[in-house]
Design an enzyme around this catalytic site. Structure first.
Site, mmCIF file in Angstrom:
data_model
loop_
_atom_site.group_PDB
_atom_site.id
_atom_site.type_symbol
_atom_site.label_atom_id
_atom_site.label_comp_id
_atom_site.label_asym_id
_atom_site.label_seq_id
_atom_site.Cartn_x
_atom_site.Cartn_y
_atom_site.Cartn_z
ATOM 1 N N ASN A 1 -3.746 8.267 4.778
ATOM 2 C CA ASN A 1 -3.509 7.450 5.966
ATOM 3 C C ASN A 1 -2.028 7.421 6.308
ATOM 4 O O ASN A 1 -1.205 7.115 5.445
ATOM 5 C CB ASN A 1 -3.976 6.006 5.719
ATOM 6 C CG ASN A 1 -4.016 5.190 6.992
ATOM 7 O OD1 ASN A 1 -4.937 5.334 7.789
ATOM 8 N ND2 ASN A 1 -3.008 4.363 7.203
ATOM 9 N N GLU A 2 -1.720 7.757 7.549
ATOM 10 C CA GLU A 2 -0.327 7.730 8.028
ATOM 11 C C GLU A 2 0.638 8.186 6.937
ATOM 12 O O GLU A 2 1.490 7.420 6.471
ATOM 13 C CB GLU A 2 0.034 6.331 8.536
ATOM 14 C CG GLU A 2 -0.682 5.999 9.824
ATOM 15 C CD GLU A 2 -0.193 4.740 10.503
ATOM 16 O OE1 GLU A 2 0.475 3.926 9.855
ATOM 17 O OE2 GLU A 2 -0.481 4.572 11.696
ATOM 18 N N CYS B 1 10.132 10.019 -2.504
ATOM 19 C CA CYS B 1 10.031 9.490 -3.862
ATOM 20 C C CYS B 1 11.150 10.078 -4.737
ATOM 21 O O CYS B 1 11.451 11.268 -4.660
ATOM 22 C CB CYS B 1 8.664 9.858 -4.420
ATOM 23 S SG CYS B 1 8.423 9.330 -6.105
ATOM 24 N N TRP C 1 3.122 -6.886 10.807
ATOM 25 C CA TRP C 1 4.506 -6.441 10.584
ATOM 26 C C TRP C 1 5.490 -7.397 11.264
ATOM 27 O O TRP C 1 6.684 -7.181 11.266
ATOM 28 C CB TRP C 1 4.726 -5.015 11.089
ATOM 29 C CG TRP C 1 3.583 -4.110 10.757
ATOM 30 C CD1 TRP C 1 2.776 -3.489 11.640
ATOM 31 C CD2 TRP C 1 3.110 -3.746 9.450
ATOM 32 N NE1 TRP C 1 1.830 -2.760 10.965
ATOM 33 C CE2 TRP C 1 2.008 -2.901 9.628
ATOM 34 C CE3 TRP C 1 3.500 -4.057 8.148
ATOM 35 C CZ2 TRP C 1 1.292 -2.354 8.563
ATOM 36 C CZ3 TRP C 1 2.785 -3.513 7.088
ATOM 37 C CH2 TRP C 1 1.702 -2.673 7.306
ATOM 38 N N ARG D 1 0.855 -1.199 0.000
ATOM 39 C CA ARG D 1 0.000 0.000 0.000
ATOM 40 C C ARG D 1 0.884 1.239 0.000
ATOM 41 O O ARG D 1 2.090 1.156 0.146
ATOM 42 C CB ARG D 1 -0.959 0.000 1.201
ATOM 43 C CG ARG D 1 -0.277 0.047 2.543
ATOM 44 C CD ARG D 1 -1.330 0.152 3.667
ATOM 45 N NE ARG D 1 -0.694 0.006 4.973
ATOM 46 C CZ ARG D 1 -1.344 0.022 6.120
ATOM 47 N NH1 ARG D 1 -2.655 0.159 6.137
ATOM 48 N NH2 ARG D 1 -0.714 -0.112 7.264
ATOM 49 N N CYS E 1 9.450 14.047 -8.933
ATOM 50 C CA CYS E 1 9.952 14.499 -7.630
ATOM 51 C C CYS E 1 11.358 15.076 -7.766
ATOM 52 O O CYS E 1 11.722 16.015 -7.054
ATOM 53 C CB CYS E 1 9.906 13.358 -6.617
ATOM 54 S SG CYS E 1 8.203 12.949 -6.185
ATOM 55 N N GLU F 1 -6.476 5.891 15.619
ATOM 56 C CA GLU F 1 -6.358 4.439 15.778
ATOM 57 C C GLU F 1 -5.822 4.182 17.177
ATOM 58 O O GLU F 1 -4.691 4.537 17.496
ATOM 59 C CB GLU F 1 -5.405 3.851 14.730
ATOM 60 C CG GLU F 1 -5.922 4.033 13.324
ATOM 61 C CD GLU F 1 -5.004 3.446 12.254
ATOM 62 O OE1 GLU F 1 -4.132 2.616 12.584
ATOM 63 O OE2 GLU F 1 -5.158 3.836 11.084
ATOM 64 N N CYS G 1 11.234 9.679 -8.199
ATOM 65 C CA CYS G 1 10.814 9.621 -9.605
ATOM 66 C C CYS G 1 11.192 10.927 -10.330
ATOM 67 O O CYS G 1 11.564 11.909 -9.682
ATOM 68 C CB CYS G 1 9.305 9.376 -9.673
ATOM 69 S SG CYS G 1 8.330 10.860 -9.406
ATOM 70 N N CYS H 1 2.907 8.349 -5.925
ATOM 71 C CA CYS H 1 3.807 9.508 -5.898
ATOM 72 C C CYS H 1 2.939 10.717 -5.606
ATOM 73 O O CYS H 1 2.070 11.070 -6.405
ATOM 74 C CB CYS H 1 4.530 9.677 -7.230
ATOM 75 S SG CYS H 1 5.294 11.309 -7.341
HETATM 76 C C1 GLA Z 1 -1.412 1.583 10.945
HETATM 77 C C2 GLA Z 1 -2.412 1.764 9.821
HETATM 78 C C3 GLA Z 1 -3.570 0.839 9.920
HETATM 79 C C4 GLA Z 1 -3.116 -0.538 10.323
HETATM 80 C C5 GLA Z 1 -2.405 -0.451 11.625
HETATM 81 C C6 GLA Z 1 -2.052 -1.832 12.135
HETATM 82 O O1 GLA Z 1 -1.610 2.356 12.032
HETATM 83 O O2 GLA Z 1 -2.873 3.091 9.706
HETATM 84 O O3 GLA Z 1 -4.216 0.798 8.666
HETATM 85 O O4 GLA Z 1 -2.272 -1.051 9.353
HETATM 86 O O5 GLA Z 1 -1.236 0.291 11.417
HETATM 87 O O6 GLA Z 1 -0.890 -1.903 12.811
HETATM 88 ZN ZN ZN Z 2 7.541 11.012 -7.231
#
Ligand code: GLA
Ligand code: ZN
Length: 655
Positions: free
Chosen positions: A142-143, A149, A313, A104, A154, A304, A151, A108
């Site tokens: 997200n995070e 990057c 992980w 995921r 960039c 979260e 490329c 870019c």
């Molecule tokens: C991160 C992500 C979530 C999930 C958790 C799990 O915080 O934002 O989507 O992957 O880790 O550890």
């Molecule tokens: Zn890039």
């Protein structure tokens, strides 16, 4: 009321499960449900064909149960067709090659094609949902990681950033000191991001640090620009939208947090505290919470919150110990969280995270974690005014993204980490019952009695004048080793003993230093306490300062390590070494006593105390951040704290 949320992925479950899931959340007292942050592939299965019906239904269902929605823009995971049809949307790795697809976050963030697609899907979302009462807030992506990057897009963006900063190649060469190793740039075409091949042992340390520092600054500002790109679109549709993004720390996660959060309404954080403890855990999990509160200098959200055993992980972590879910949640609240959204409702049955546990196991029956959530909700109900309060701090600790870049990319001594310095000081204050604001280094310092400045290696003269002014006006400033080493270009300052620009206020200078790595030595304080030190030993000479601690063992015995200088109406400490938990606890305790600041001198190790106050009342939180039972006396009462237990003293008594 503090709000409770659930991270829910309707697109991953059979429709027949939605109604019972959502009804159960509502019954448990949930206020908001976060959805859609990874759902782009379902929302736009083919280029330009949108399938929003399922999300409409999910939003309606959540609303029909009296809850609201936090809507994620789904840009972290672009659909596979986009990467394949438009290779210029794919991020390139540090080795100068397109990343392998299949996990995921492969986009870019600078790619014009990606931004067109991202803008289109966000606009489709906005057209449907922006401004509707069902939508409590938006989460961007997200995070978001700092964007390294490499490329062609960039590379061009980096070049433009450097051009805008320096104008000419002569100025770039001068600022970066490229005469070393014949690194002179004679044509803009020669300027690329620093590339690294995996497995060849190539480290950032091999690169010119001034060039690398500017590269990191560019990446941070590129990522902040990406956040702004999204907030601008959402605000076009709903100027009053509440927008956040879920930050997290470690690895390549954004050290430019303050810049990133400038265009957001609320800072938020993914709180995954440790589920196992080593006996000598040197830091409190509370550091991350105070750090994120500093991004916007006000209360924040947890997008979260740890809801079950971690997986994905690595091997599956041990189960959450009793009190862990409730205790860590209340710890977050104690430090300023006004909303806690749990990751996730039910553990995924498919995909890489099928063992990253949510509140419910695959079995889908009530368990210790769902019961803990119910207990948390019941407890928070007894404190309805809590969200109208905020943590109060008389101590500020300064964070600089430049410092994190510099220490991360150019190691100073084995075991020496900028973050550890911050965390050790913070931990000491927690254990003295003293709140800390962790703030960006150029923030206004008005109102703080103590200002801690860990290792300001890239020394900003403006910050130095703020610190001088604060000390002159009566504050105690604490400066630590490796401060004042480099100028703002990231080059070493010549002809000025350390701590460089800070030496005057510190009233001392460093004669020589010894990066002792993991070796250990001892210092003895003016109060006759012996404390262990490691990692770094400055050999300090006092000018106007007095000695607070000197080395005890040969060959440095008798040489000052920590000093204190009267400066204006205040004091400036210089800490020329790195200690254990005890050193910071002893030093900060002594500073609190000297200043006559309210603190708790006899808290058991690992017990932390902090306060929130405001219109909603005053609450004091006593948290046992260890796996052993702890007892303490509070105003004549014996308070017993179970492992990870939290006791809360309010105007109305204990909660
Ligand atoms: C991160 C992500 C979530 C999930 C958790 C799990 O915080 O934002 O989507 O992957 O880790 O550890
Ligand atoms: Zn890039």
């Amino acid at each position: 009321m503090i709000q409770i949320g659930i991270d829910y992925y309707p697109e991953q479950w059979d429709r027949s499960m939605w109604e019972p899931d959502i009804a159960k959340m509502a019954e448990m007292g949930v206020d908001v449900v976060r959805v859609a942050e990874f759902a782009w592939g379902v929302l736009e299965p083919e280029d330009g064909r949108f399938e929003f019906g399922w999300l409409d239904d999910a939003v309606d269902l959540i609303a029909s149960h009296g809850m609201r929605v936090i809507l994620g823009t789904p840009t972290n995971c672009a659909p596979r067709w986009m990467y394949v049809d438009h290779p210029d949307t794919v991020q390139w790795d540090r080795d100068g090659r397109p990343t392998n697809l299949g996990i995921r976050g492969h986009r870019c963030q600078e790619s014009a094609t990606f931004r067109d697609y991202a803008s289109r899907i966000i606009r489709e979302m906005c057209k449907r949902y922006a401004g509707r009462p069902e939508i409590a807030a938006w989460q961007i992506d997200n995070e978001i990681e700092i964007n390294h990057c490499t490329c062609p897009t960039c590379t061009a963006a980096f070049k433009a950033w450097v051009k805008a900063r320096y104008g000419t190649l002569d100025a770039v060469n001068a600022a970066w000191g490229t005469e070393v190793w014949s690194g002179q740039l004679t044509d803009w075409g020669q300027l690329t991001p620093p590339l690294m091949r995996q497995g060849e042992g190539f480290q950032p340390d091999w690169y010119n640090p001034a060039y690398y520092l500017d590269y990191e600054r560019f990446c941070a500002s590129s990522t902040a620009g990406y956040v702004r790109f999204q907030t601008d679109i959402i605000r076009e549709y709903d100027p009053d939208a509440t927008i956040t993004t879920n930050t997290c720390f470690g690895g390549d996660m954004m050290p430019g947090f303050h810049e990133e959060c400038a265009s957001l309404d609320v800072a938020s954080y993914d709180n995954y505290p440790p589920v196992t403890f080593s006996a000598d855990e040197p830091h409190s999990n509370a550091f991350g919470l105070d750090f994120v509160r500093g991004f916007k200098r006000r209360d924040f959200w947890i997008m979260e919150e740890l809801g079950g055993q971690m997986g994905c992980w690595g091997p599956i972590s041990p189960a959450l110990a009793p009190n862990m879910l409730e205790g860590y949640s209340l710890q977050a609240v104690a430090h300023g969280a006004d909303l806690l959204s749990f990751f996730r409702w039910r553990t995924a049955s498919t995909g890489a995270e099928m063992f990253c546990h949510g509140l419910l196991d695959h079995a889908n029956i009530p368990n210790s974690r769902t019961r803990a959530l119910e207990s948390l909700v019941a407890r928070l109900k007894t404190m309805p005014g809590l969200d109208d309060t905020e943590p109060v701090s008389k101590v500020a600790m300064l964070y600089g993204a430049d410092q994190e870049f510099s220490f991360r990319d150019q190691r100073q001594s084995d075991g020496f980490a900028y973050w550890d310095q911050l965390r050790l000081f913070h931990d000491a204050c927690m254990n003295l019952g003293v709140g800390v604001d962790v703030i960006e280094q150029s923030s206004d310092l008005a109102g703080y009695e103590v200002v801690i400045v860990p290792s300001m290696i890239v020394c900003d003269p403006e910050v130095v004048s703020h610190l001088e002014a604060a000390a002159k006006a009566g504050a105690t400033v604490v400066v630590t080793c490796r401060s004042g080493v480099k100028d703002m270009n990231g080059n070493c300052v010549v002809g000025r003993p350390l701590p460089g620009l800070l030496a005057d206020m510190c009233g001392c200078h460093v004669l020589e230093y010894d990066p002792i790595g993991r070796a250990r030595r001892q210092v003895r304080t003016v109060h006759d306490t012996t404390l262990a030190v490691t990692s770094w030993c400055d050999l300090v000479e006092c000018d106007t300062a007095g000695v607070w601690a000197s080395y005890e063992d040969r060959p440095y015995d008798g040489i000052p390590a920590i000093t204190c200088n009267a400066y204006g109406k205040g004091f400036v400490y210089y800490v020329g070494t790195v200690g254990d938990r005890d050193l910071y606890r002893t030093l900060m305790g002594s500073i609190m006593r000297e200043r006559g600041m309210a603190h708790l001198d006899d808290l058991p190790a690992g017990v932390e105390v902090c306060e929130r106050s405001g219109e909603g009342g005053t609450y004091r939180f006593f948290f046992n951040d260890t796996m052993d039972e702890k007892g303490l006396m509070v105003d004549g009462h014996l308070v017993t704290l179970e492992p990870l237990g939290m006791a809360i003293e309010s105007d109305e008594g204990w909660k």
